[in-house]
Design a protein around this motif. Structure first.
Motif, PDB file in Angstrom:
ATOM      1  N   SER A 101       0.652  -1.095   0.135  1.00 34.46           N
ATOM      2  CA  SER A 101      -0.323   0.138  -0.377  1.00 34.46           C
ATOM      3  C   SER A 101       1.168   1.448   0.109  1.00 34.46           C
ATOM      4  O   SER A 101       0.044   2.188   0.121  1.00 34.46           O
ATOM      5  CB  SER A 101      -1.237  -0.405   1.264  1.00 34.46           C
ATOM      6  OG  SER A 101       0.049   0.032   2.363  1.00 34.46           O
ATOM      7  N   ALA A 131      -9.305  -3.480   2.111  1.00 28.90           N
ATOM      8  CA  ALA A 131      -9.447  -2.805   1.524  1.00 28.90           C
ATOM      9  C   ALA A 131     -11.321  -2.725   1.530  1.00 28.90           C
ATOM     10  O   ALA A 131     -11.619  -1.248   1.505  1.00 28.90           O
ATOM     11  CB  ALA A 131      -9.578  -3.499  -0.317  1.00 28.90           C
ATOM     12  N   THR A 146      -8.416  -1.425  -6.563  1.00 29.58           N
ATOM     13  CA  THR A 146      -7.525  -1.829  -5.482  1.00 29.58           C
ATOM     14  C   THR A 146      -6.346  -2.141  -6.519  1.00 29.58           C
ATOM     15  O   THR A 146      -5.748  -2.762  -7.092  1.00 29.58           O
ATOM     16  CB  THR A 146      -8.069  -2.896  -4.683  1.00 29.58           C
ATOM     17  OG1 THR A 146      -8.203  -4.068  -6.278  1.00 29.58           O
ATOM     18  CG2 THR A 146      -9.378  -2.603  -3.511  1.00 29.58           C
ATOM     19  N   GLN A 150     -10.152 -10.371  -4.622  1.00 35.58           N
ATOM     20  CA  GLN A 150     -11.293  -9.236  -5.055  1.00 35.58           C
ATOM     21  C   GLN A 150     -13.107 -11.018  -4.969  1.00 35.58           C
ATOM     22  O   GLN A 150     -13.466  -9.393  -4.499  1.00 35.58           O
ATOM     23  CB  GLN A 150     -11.417  -9.409  -6.898  1.00 35.58           C
ATOM     24  CG  GLN A 150     -12.534  -8.542  -7.985  1.00 35.58           C
ATOM     25  CD  GLN A 150     -12.248  -8.655  -9.343  1.00 35.58           C
ATOM     26  OE1 GLN A 150     -12.559  -9.792  -9.645  1.00 35.58           O
ATOM     27  NE2 GLN A 150     -12.435  -7.985  -9.699  1.00 35.58           N
ATOM     28  N   LEU A 206     -13.038  -9.846  -1.387  1.00 38.69           N
ATOM     29  CA  LEU A 206     -13.696  -8.173  -1.264  1.00 38.69           C
ATOM     30  C   LEU A 206     -15.036  -8.052  -1.891  1.00 38.69           C
ATOM     31  O   LEU A 206     -16.306  -7.689  -1.282  1.00 38.69           O
ATOM     32  CB  LEU A 206     -12.722  -7.099  -2.618  1.00 38.69           C
ATOM     33  CG  LEU A 206     -13.226  -5.844  -2.527  1.00 38.69           C
ATOM     34  CD1 LEU A 206     -13.764  -5.041  -0.713  1.00 38.69           C
ATOM     35  CD2 LEU A 206     -12.368  -5.170  -3.626  1.00 38.69           C
ATOM     36  N   HIS A 262     -15.145  -2.281 -10.070  1.00 42.07           N
ATOM     37  CA  HIS A 262     -13.712  -3.000  -9.930  1.00 42.07           C
ATOM     38  C   HIS A 262     -12.649  -2.901 -10.504  1.00 42.07           C
ATOM     39  O   HIS A 262     -13.450  -4.437 -11.422  1.00 42.07           O
ATOM     40  CB  HIS A 262     -13.956  -3.759  -8.611  1.00 42.07           C
ATOM     41  CG  HIS A 262     -13.115  -4.238  -7.865  1.00 42.07           C
ATOM     42  ND1 HIS A 262     -12.833  -5.046  -8.029  1.00 42.07           N
ATOM     43  CD2 HIS A 262     -12.218  -3.552  -6.914  1.00 42.07           C
ATOM     44  CE1 HIS A 262     -10.995  -5.676  -7.519  1.00 42.07           C
ATOM     45  NE2 HIS A 262     -11.267  -3.984  -6.628  1.00 42.07           N
ATOM     46  N   ASP A 321      -8.782  -4.354 -10.212  1.00 43.15           N
ATOM     47  CA  ASP A 321      -7.784  -4.513  -9.365  1.00 43.15           C
ATOM     48  C   ASP A 321      -6.429  -4.565 -10.460  1.00 43.15           C
ATOM     49  O   ASP A 321      -5.992  -5.348 -11.653  1.00 43.15           O
ATOM     50  CB  ASP A 321      -7.925  -5.561  -9.138  1.00 43.15           C
ATOM     51  CG  ASP A 321      -6.567  -6.377  -8.051  1.00 43.15           C
ATOM     52  OD1 ASP A 321      -6.736  -5.340  -6.815  1.00 43.15           O
ATOM     53  OD2 ASP A 321      -5.538  -6.924  -8.199  1.00 43.15           O
ATOM     54  N   ILE A 371      -7.244   2.578  -4.706  1.00 46.61           N
ATOM     55  CA  ILE A 371      -6.855   1.955  -3.242  1.00 46.61           C
ATOM     56  C   ILE A 371      -5.497   0.842  -3.473  1.00 46.61           C
ATOM     57  O   ILE A 371      -6.464  -0.437  -3.228  1.00 46.61           O
ATOM     58  CB  ILE A 371      -7.567   1.381  -2.868  1.00 46.61           C
ATOM     59  CG1 ILE A 371      -9.267   2.139  -3.167  1.00 46.61           C
ATOM     60  CG2 ILE A 371      -8.160   0.892  -1.330  1.00 46.61           C
ATOM     61  CD1 ILE A 371     -10.755   1.452  -2.527  1.00 46.61           C
ATOM     62  N   THR A 430      -3.071  -2.043  -1.232  1.00 49.39           N
ATOM     63  CA  THR A 430      -3.108  -2.878  -0.668  1.00 49.39           C
ATOM     64  C   THR A 430      -2.069  -3.718  -0.031  1.00 49.39           C
ATOM     65  O   THR A 430      -1.057  -3.486  -0.838  1.00 49.39           O
ATOM     66  CB  THR A 430      -4.600  -4.155  -0.566  1.00 49.39           C
ATOM     67  OG1 THR A 430      -4.289  -4.027  -1.993  1.00 49.39           O
ATOM     68  CG2 THR A 430      -5.987  -2.916  -0.948  1.00 49.39           C
ATOM     69  N   ALA A 478      -4.892  -0.952   4.117  1.00 52.98           N
ATOM     70  CA  ALA A 478      -4.846   0.634   1.943  1.00 52.98           C
ATOM     71  C   ALA A 478      -5.767   2.176   2.733  1.00 52.98           C
ATOM     72  O   ALA A 478      -6.675   1.888   3.742  1.00 52.98           O
ATOM     73  CB  ALA A 478      -6.475  -0.576   2.165  1.00 52.98           C
ATOM     74  N   ALA A 489      -6.666   5.038   0.273  1.00 54.83           N
ATOM     75  CA  ALA A 489      -7.702   5.329  -0.738  1.00 54.83           C
ATOM     76  C   ALA A 489      -6.901   7.024  -1.269  1.00 54.83           C
ATOM     77  O   ALA A 489      -6.833   7.858  -0.609  1.00 54.83           O
ATOM     78  CB  ALA A 489      -9.163   5.400  -0.588  1.00 54.83           C
TER      79      ALA A 489
END
Length: 337
Positions: free
Chosen positions: A113, A211, A234, A242, A245, A260, A262, A308, A310, A329, A331
């Motif tokens: 992160s 996250a 993320t 994922q 999440l 979303h 990633d 974000i 992580t 995490a 943001a």
């Protein structure tokens, strides 16, 4: 600046993301984003002209910073502070990499992160008037990370399907007062979230709860719904993280499935590159932000995104003592302007 809710800050005078650079290894250059990176190492061992993986990572950070400066026409003496970090003990990749720039340094550690932590602190510093320009830079290297946290590469241990592949890459970002097409309108600083997981080879599962916690904090603090972002992106959850999440968000009656993305999924082709759960490492979110995300915001294709990165906050000490792997995490709200 104005605090928002419990964990966030909204900038009354937003700092701008003025430029960036991405430096990656050969495997990353062969992936879906290959043509978008600024520099791809031609050496199969990703040594970047050094004699060790750790020194190679230092060279990556130095190169990323210099490329970002060149692209924006700036010089090191115009940068007030440098916010930087990596995955190695005592942040040696950073301290040895950026020494020659002679920019006052804040050395950071937030695991994967760290790019979010660096951007958040840098943006806060600029917005508060303590600096006109800062650089945020992070890095990771597959070889040095495997050597530090898991098995020596020569050991030829079998990787489980839940394992991610540490990205060899470094991303550098110039944040300042000079107007650009991308502004940092706010940040949400994450809390440590620990579900008691101890499998360091399944970092996506370790980081997904953090996250979720930070996304919910951002939505609550800013009074927004998920659909008010073009994308929620993320950093390093990969395929396993994922999925977790999504389940955690649904339990909170928030659905982000359709918006979303990633970085760990974007940077590699899972089918052809044998990366299992996806990408991870300090460099994963950073180089994906620089090469893929920022250009879309600059062009106005995306108006507002929540970025974000992580991190799995483990060390060799905590792992050897049988401790769990906490997640965190941070943001960053990025908007087209």
């Amino acid at each position: 600046m104005m605090t928002k809710g419990e964990q966030s800050i909204a900038f009354e005078q937003s700092p701008f993301l003025m430029g960036s650079a991405s430096v990656v290894g050969q495997k990353e250059g062969e992936g879906p984003l290959g043509k978008k990176f600024d520099y791809i190492c031609e050496d199969k061992e990703n040594m970047f002209g050094a004699d060790s993986w750790e020194a190679a990572e230092s060279n990556m950070q130095r190169l990323a910073c210099r490329l970002a400066l060149e692209k924006t026409g700036m010089h090191p003496e115009e940068i007030r502070y440098l916010f930087a970090g990596d995955l190695l003990r005592q942040g040696i990749a950073t301290s040895m990499g950026v020494e020659g720039l002679q920019i006052p340094l804040f050395g950071l550690f937030g695991a994967c992160s760290t790019s979010g932590e660096a951007l958040a602190l840098g943006a806060m510093t600029v917005a508060a008037g303590y600096a006109e320009n800062i650089i945020a830079v992070t890095s990771s290297h597959f070889g040095s990370a495997e050597k530090e946290f898991r098995f020596p590469l020569g050991y030829a241990s079998q990787r489980p399907l839940s394992a991610s592949w540490t990205v060899t890459g470094s991303g550098a970002f110039l944040v300042g007062t000079q107007k650009s097409h991308v502004r940092i309108s706010g940040v949400t600083i994450g809390k440590i979230v620990d579900y008691g997981l101890k499998d360091s080879q399944n970092m996506g599962a370790c980081m997904a709860p953090a996250a979720c916690d930070t996304i919910l904090a951002n939505l609550r603090d800013f009074g927004r719904e998920p659909e008010e972002y073009d994308h929620i992106i993320t950093g390093d959850l990969g395929y396993v993280g994922q999925s977790i999440l999504f389940d955690l968000m649904r339990k909170k009656r928030k659905n982000i499935d359709s918006i979303h993305l990633d970085c760990g999924k974007l940077i590699y082709d899972q089918q052809t590159q044998d990366t299992h759960a996806g990408g991870s490492g300090c460099g994963c979110a950073a180089v994906t932000l620089s090469s893929y995300i920022l250009p879309k915001i600059e062009k106005g294709e995306w108006k507002r995104i929540l970025f974000i990165p992580t991190g799995a906050l483990m060390s060799t000490v905590s792992y050897n003592e049988g401790e769990s792997v906490p997640g965190i995490a941070h943001a960053i709200v990025l908007e087209h302007c």
